[in-house]
Scaffold this motif. Structure first.
Motif, mmCIF file in Angstrom:
data_model
loop_
_atom_site.group_PDB
_atom_site.id
_atom_site.type_symbol
_atom_site.label_atom_id
_atom_site.label_comp_id
_atom_site.label_asym_id
_atom_site.label_seq_id
_atom_site.Cartn_x
_atom_site.Cartn_y
_atom_site.Cartn_z
ATOM 1 N N LYS A 145 0.658 -1.070 -0.064
ATOM 2 C CA LYS A 145 -0.053 -0.045 0.108
ATOM 3 C C LYS A 145 0.944 1.325 0.034
ATOM 4 C CE LYS A 145 -3.947 -1.937 2.590
ATOM 5 N NZ LYS A 145 -4.748 -1.668 3.997
ATOM 6 N N LEU A 146 1.916 1.272 0.778
ATOM 7 C CA LEU A 146 2.912 2.317 0.907
ATOM 8 C C LEU A 146 3.396 2.555 -0.418
ATOM 9 C CD1 LEU A 146 4.703 1.920 4.528
ATOM 10 C CD2 LEU A 146 2.982 3.895 3.835
ATOM 11 N N LEU A 147 3.899 1.495 -1.209
ATOM 12 C CA LEU A 147 4.762 1.762 -2.309
ATOM 13 C C LEU A 147 4.028 1.790 -3.461
ATOM 14 C CD1 LEU A 147 7.268 -1.213 -1.366
ATOM 15 C CD2 LEU A 147 7.792 1.163 -1.380
ATOM 16 N N HIS A 148 2.766 1.577 -3.653
ATOM 17 C CA HIS A 148 1.881 1.666 -4.769
ATOM 18 C C HIS A 148 1.630 3.010 -5.113
ATOM 19 C CE1 HIS A 148 -1.189 0.788 -7.712
ATOM 20 N NE2 HIS A 148 -2.168 1.160 -6.812
ATOM 21 N N ARG A 149 1.823 3.588 -6.201
ATOM 22 C CA ARG A 149 1.585 4.777 -6.743
ATOM 23 C C ARG A 149 2.551 5.803 -6.130
ATOM 24 N NH1 ARG A 149 -3.460 5.749 -9.709
ATOM 25 N NH2 ARG A 149 -4.882 3.961 -9.640
ATOM 26 N N ALA A 150 3.578 5.336 -5.351
ATOM 27 C CA ALA A 150 4.594 6.317 -4.994
ATOM 28 C C ALA A 150 5.593 6.639 -5.873
ATOM 29 C CB ALA A 150 5.141 5.570 -3.575
#
Length: 166
Positions: free
Chosen positions: A132-137
């Protein structure tokens, strides 16, 4: 009268390269740069639907983790594994490889797990939170590095637990 030879004239004949001739003969032929530009444009049109697909898979991971606490562990592991594998399949749309690394790590954790012990479940939760943290970052190795190192530690801990049980 001089018998000097007439000045010779140099004629240049420019040969068309064979590759250019072949490309002209084949319909749809194009240079690599053009092909890469078209491929990038096509990938860009697929980017948002793929990212949305990852969003939906993350929601499904959360739902499966929360809803099936009483389900058979093997079926639950298989469901979680399939969702994580589907994320890996869509990661070409991400601007960085961190989500793919995290999803692969989750697959490895689940693949090597003998069951869903509390520590394995905790590892699954950590992996999902990291995805979740890495997604779209944005691609930022300074921020992604510690997260991915933490996931590697979780995976090693899961492997050690599996060896201790087996």
């Amino acid at each position: 009268m001089t018998d000097a030879p007439a000045a010779s004239q140099v004629r240049k004949i420019r040969m068309r390269p064979r590759l250019a001739q072949l490309m002209a003969e084949k319909s749809g032929g194009m240079y690599v740069a053009e092909a890469l530009k078209r491929a990038d444009a096509t990938l860009e049109t697929l980017r948002e639907p793929s990212l949305t697909g990852i969003d939906e898979l993350i929601i499904a991971l959360d739902a499966l983790l929360a809803a099936e606490a009483g389900a058979e562990p093997a079926a639950r592991i298989e469901g979680l594994y399939q969702l994580a594998a589907n994320i890996v399949g869509l990661c070409g749309a991400e601007r960085n490889v961190a989500v793919q690394v995290a999803a692969r790590s989750l697959c490895e954790l689940l693949d090597e797990a003998d069951g869903l012990s509390p520590s394995i479940l905790a590892g699954v939760k950590v992996h999902i939170a990291s995805i979740k943290l890495l997604h779209r970052a944005a691609d930022n190795p300074a921020l992604q590095g510690p997260i991915l190192q933490g996931l590697a530690s979780v995976l090693e801990k899961g492997r050690a637990e599996s060896k201790a049980q087996g």
